[in-house]
Scaffold this motif. Sequence first.
Motif, PDB file in Angstrom:
ATOM      1  N   ILE A 108      -8.134  64.279  20.452  1.00 43.06           N
ATOM      2  CA  ILE A 108      -8.466  63.540  19.906  1.00 43.06           C
ATOM      3  C   ILE A 108      -7.833  64.047  17.789  1.00 43.06           C
ATOM      4  CG2 ILE A 108     -10.273  63.823  17.437  1.00 43.06           C
ATOM      5  CD1 ILE A 108     -12.303  64.273  19.804  1.00 43.06           C
ATOM      6  N   SER A 109      -6.359  65.064  18.424  1.00 41.47           N
ATOM      7  CA  SER A 109      -6.140  65.462  17.718  1.00 41.47           C
ATOM      8  C   SER A 109      -4.875  64.180  16.858  1.00 41.47           C
ATOM      9  CB  SER A 109      -5.493  66.965  17.893  1.00 41.47           C
ATOM     10  OG  SER A 109      -4.755  67.123  18.637  1.00 41.47           O
ATOM     11  N   GLU A 110      -4.267  63.632  18.849  1.00 41.50           N
ATOM     12  CA  GLU A 110      -3.403  63.108  18.257  1.00 41.50           C
ATOM     13  C   GLU A 110      -3.366  61.530  17.049  1.00 41.50           C
ATOM     14  OE1 GLU A 110      -0.649  63.166  21.819  1.00 41.50           O
ATOM     15  OE2 GLU A 110      -1.751  61.927  22.355  1.00 41.50           O
ATOM     16  N   PHE A 111      -4.738  61.208  17.470  1.00 37.66           N
ATOM     17  CA  PHE A 111      -4.893  59.892  16.185  1.00 37.66           C
ATOM     18  C   PHE A 111      -6.323  60.172  15.184  1.00 37.66           C
ATOM     19  CE2 PHE A 111      -7.861  60.203  20.690  1.00 37.66           C
ATOM     20  CZ  PHE A 111      -9.149  59.870  19.401  1.00 37.66           C
ATOM     21  N   ALA A 112      -6.924  61.194  14.636  1.00 43.59           N
ATOM     22  CA  ALA A 112      -7.015  61.308  13.793  1.00 43.59           C
ATOM     23  C   ALA A 112      -7.183  61.476  12.618  1.00 43.59           C
ATOM     24  CB  ALA A 112      -7.306  62.786  13.268  1.00 43.59           C
ATOM     25  N   ASP A 113      -5.878  60.637  12.511  1.00 44.73           N
ATOM     26  CA  ASP A 113      -5.579  59.839  10.706  1.00 44.73           C
ATOM     27  C   ASP A 113      -4.494  58.301  11.140  1.00 44.73           C
ATOM     28  OD1 ASP A 113      -2.788  60.571  12.766  1.00 44.73           O
ATOM     29  OD2 ASP A 113      -1.944  61.770  11.313  1.00 44.73           O
ATOM     30  N   PHE A 114      -4.761  57.817  11.964  1.00 48.87           N
ATOM     31  CA  PHE A 114      -4.516  56.539  12.294  1.00 48.87           C
ATOM     32  C   PHE A 114      -4.905  55.627  11.759  1.00 48.87           C
ATOM     33  CE2 PHE A 114      -3.078  56.817  17.082  1.00 48.87           C
ATOM     34  CZ  PHE A 114      -1.854  57.614  16.866  1.00 48.87           C
ATOM     35  N   SER A 115      -4.292  54.601  11.419  1.00 46.67           N
ATOM     36  CA  SER A 115      -4.395  53.256  10.411  1.00 46.67           C
ATOM     37  C   SER A 115      -5.580  52.273  11.194  1.00 46.67           C
ATOM     38  CB  SER A 115      -3.160  52.622  10.167  1.00 46.67           C
ATOM     39  OG  SER A 115      -2.617  52.046  10.871  1.00 46.67           O
ATOM     40  N   VAL A 116      -5.650  51.089  11.208  1.00 50.41           N
ATOM     41  CA  VAL A 116      -6.485  50.176  11.570  1.00 50.41           C
ATOM     42  C   VAL A 116      -5.140  49.903  12.844  1.00 50.41           C
ATOM     43  CG1 VAL A 116      -7.362  47.547  11.854  1.00 50.41           C
ATOM     44  CG2 VAL A 116      -8.267  49.739   9.784  1.00 50.41           C
ATOM     45  N   SER A 117      -4.581  49.209  12.539  1.00 48.96           N
ATOM     46  CA  SER A 117      -3.332  48.798  13.543  1.00 48.96           C
ATOM     47  C   SER A 117      -2.814  49.419  14.187  1.00 48.96           C
ATOM     48  CB  SER A 117      -2.069  48.442  12.687  1.00 48.96           C
ATOM     49  OG  SER A 117      -0.770  49.269  11.957  1.00 48.96           O
ATOM     50  N   LEU A 171     -20.013  57.914  27.123  1.00 51.00           N
ATOM     51  CA  LEU A 171     -19.128  58.201  26.526  1.00 51.00           C
ATOM     52  C   LEU A 171     -19.689  58.137  24.769  1.00 51.00           C
ATOM     53  CD1 LEU A 171     -18.582  54.147  28.003  1.00 51.00           C
ATOM     54  CD2 LEU A 171     -16.858  56.403  27.987  1.00 51.00           C
ATOM     55  N   PRO A 172     -19.346  59.808  23.799  1.00 53.50           N
ATOM     56  CA  PRO A 172     -19.328  59.757  23.192  1.00 53.50           C
ATOM     57  C   PRO A 172     -19.141  59.323  22.050  1.00 53.50           C
ATOM     58  CG  PRO A 172     -18.311  61.312  23.482  1.00 53.50           C
ATOM     59  CD  PRO A 172     -17.959  60.264  25.126  1.00 53.50           C
ATOM     60  N   GLU A 173     -17.679  58.173  21.432  1.00 49.27           N
ATOM     61  CA  GLU A 173     -17.403  58.023  20.772  1.00 49.27           C
ATOM     62  C   GLU A 173     -18.505  57.378  19.549  1.00 49.27           C
ATOM     63  OE1 GLU A 173     -14.587  56.940  24.506  1.00 49.27           O
ATOM     64  OE2 GLU A 173     -16.949  57.109  23.681  1.00 49.27           O
ATOM     65  N   VAL A 174     -19.311  56.920  19.265  1.00 51.23           N
ATOM     66  CA  VAL A 174     -19.644  56.758  18.774  1.00 51.23           C
ATOM     67  C   VAL A 174     -20.318  58.060  17.567  1.00 51.23           C
ATOM     68  CG1 VAL A 174     -20.569  54.357  19.550  1.00 51.23           C
ATOM     69  CG2 VAL A 174     -22.055  56.252  18.807  1.00 51.23           C
ATOM     70  N   SER A 175     -20.373  58.739  18.245  1.00 48.18           N
ATOM     71  CA  SER A 175     -20.357  60.002  17.032  1.00 48.18           C
ATOM     72  C   SER A 175     -19.474  60.680  16.265  1.00 48.18           C
ATOM     73  CB  SER A 175     -20.967  62.059  18.157  1.00 48.18           C
ATOM     74  OG  SER A 175     -19.695  61.683  18.966  1.00 48.18           O
ATOM     75  N   LEU A 176     -17.786  60.034  16.776  1.00 48.10           N
ATOM     76  CA  LEU A 176     -16.891  60.759  16.168  1.00 48.10           C
ATOM     77  C   LEU A 176     -16.436  59.069  15.454  1.00 48.10           C
ATOM     78  CD1 LEU A 176     -14.865  61.652  19.051  1.00 48.10           C
ATOM     79  CD2 LEU A 176     -15.627  62.676  17.342  1.00 48.10           C
ATOM     80  N   GLY A 177     -17.510  58.184  14.898  1.00 46.96           N
ATOM     81  CA  GLY A 177     -17.312  56.652  14.256  1.00 46.96           C
ATOM     82  C   GLY A 177     -16.103  55.908  14.770  1.00 46.96           C
ATOM     83  N   VAL A 178     -16.305  55.934  16.235  1.00 46.31           N
ATOM     84  CA  VAL A 178     -15.171  54.956  16.678  1.00 46.31           C
ATOM     85  C   VAL A 178     -16.624  54.799  18.080  1.00 46.31           C
ATOM     86  CG1 VAL A 178     -14.146  56.550  17.992  1.00 46.31           C
ATOM     87  CG2 VAL A 178     -12.819  54.507  17.468  1.00 46.31           C
ATOM     88  N   ILE A 179     -15.612  53.223  18.538  1.00 49.45           N
ATOM     89  CA  ILE A 179     -15.888  53.065  20.067  1.00 49.45           C
ATOM     90  C   ILE A 179     -15.060  53.281  21.468  1.00 49.45           C
ATOM     91  CG2 ILE A 179     -16.980  51.213  19.043  1.00 49.45           C
ATOM     92  CD1 ILE A 179     -15.239  48.989  20.137  1.00 49.45           C
ATOM     93  N   PRO A 180     -15.745  53.410  22.240  1.00 52.91           N
ATOM     94  CA  PRO A 180     -14.899  53.537  23.596  1.00 52.91           C
ATOM     95  C   PRO A 180     -13.154  52.403  23.142  1.00 52.91           C
ATOM     96  CG  PRO A 180     -17.045  53.266  24.169  1.00 52.91           C
ATOM     97  CD  PRO A 180     -16.905  53.154  22.779  1.00 52.91           C
ATOM     98  N   GLY A 181     -12.661  52.901  23.728  1.00 54.99           N
ATOM     99  CA  GLY A 181     -10.906  51.785  23.337  1.00 54.99           C
ATOM    100  C   GLY A 181     -10.224  51.318  24.357  1.00 54.99           C
ATOM    101  N   TYR A 182     -10.831  52.482  25.543  1.00 57.61           N
ATOM    102  CA  TYR A 182      -9.977  52.113  27.154  1.00 57.61           C
ATOM    103  C   TYR A 182     -10.952  51.673  27.877  1.00 57.61           C
ATOM    104  CZ  TYR A 182      -6.232  55.494  25.294  1.00 57.61           C
ATOM    105  OH  TYR A 182      -5.476  55.678  24.355  1.00 57.61           O
ATOM    106  N   GLY A 183     -11.455  50.718  27.416  1.00 61.73           N
ATOM    107  CA  GLY A 183     -12.746  49.392  28.564  1.00 61.73           C
ATOM    108  C   GLY A 183     -14.368  49.697  28.660  1.00 61.73           C
ATOM    109  N   GLY A 184     -14.185  50.951  28.175  1.00 58.02           N
ATOM    110  CA  GLY A 184     -15.656  51.811  28.307  1.00 58.02           C
ATOM    111  C   GLY A 184     -16.698  50.639  27.895  1.00 58.02           C
ATOM    112  N   THR A 185     -16.298  49.736  26.868  1.00 58.75           N
ATOM    113  CA  THR A 185     -17.278  48.998  26.595  1.00 58.75           C
ATOM    114  C   THR A 185     -17.183  47.716  27.512  1.00 58.75           C
ATOM    115  OG1 THR A 185     -15.968  47.184  25.553  1.00 58.75           O
ATOM    116  CG2 THR A 185     -17.258  49.359  23.926  1.00 58.75           C
ATOM    117  N   GLN A 186     -16.576  47.499  28.451  1.00 56.06           N
ATOM    118  CA  GLN A 186     -16.599  46.384  29.732  1.00 56.06           C
ATOM    119  C   GLN A 186     -17.047  47.232  30.572  1.00 56.06           C
ATOM    120  OE1 GLN A 186     -16.901  43.376  28.037  1.00 56.06           O
ATOM    121  NE2 GLN A 186     -16.160  44.225  26.007  1.00 56.06           N
TER     122      GLN A 186
END
Length: 263
Positions: free
Chosen positions: A71-80, A136-151
């Motif tokens: 998580i430390s690698e993308f905590a400050d990422f923008s939308v794009s 898949l605990p991503e929603v507890s961080l305010g994000v969703i699975p982004g590597y195919g988890g929702t599919q």
Amino acid sequence: MKARVYDNILVDFNNGITTITINRPSKLNALNLETIKELHKAFKRAEKDKDTKVVIITGSGEKAFVAGADISEFADFSVSQGEKLAAEGQALLFDFVAYLSTPVIAAVNGFALGGGLELAMAAHFRIASDNAKMGLPEVSLGVIPGYGGTQRLPQLVGKGRAMELIMTASMIDASQALQYGLINHVTTQEELLPFAEKLAEKIKRNSSVAIAAAIEAINAGFEAGENGFDTEITAFGKCFGTADFAEGTQAFLEKRKPNFPGK
């Protein structure tokens, strides 16, 4: 296949089986960008290696397969930047593994959370040790699975169970994962890799060309806009033009074990 030194993974080849071990024990084998790139290279090399008939992916130690993304690698990422992270990660590793023509077994040896579970789900099937925990605990961080988890999770366990697991950010243990159909087998920690290798040995006896065709046809059935039955018909027909088909049918008629040339 010649040995190559990596910083975050270990690669071992033995008797037709390439074992890739994610080796970041101090980070519970969390996936950072560098590890994803190394995994891509290792899978790509295994796919090109004609001697590799099966790939096993696992984690080092007894605590974690992969405890998530770093998580430390993308905590400050923008939308794009976030969108680019997901797109590049899926293309480089998760979709790459799912569509590999060489069979991939995930041997889940502990926590498989977030990106770790997504990696396990990208493999062609999964086995787990009895201490494994998946989620898949991503929603507890305010994000969703982004590597195919929702599919992939709904494809494996059904829409309702996937919705519940993702919305609650819950973990399930190995026995529940087995009940859900998320994994195929549960073993002890000590038996996990030997059992994975036993399954790999069974796979190795069969035609690698036919297995690659089966992977393609099965995947097609889960793709939007694709007709899996049509893919199966075409792939089935192509098998008749292979040396493996000639050997397999001849061996059957001669009542002997086949010696597939792999072409």
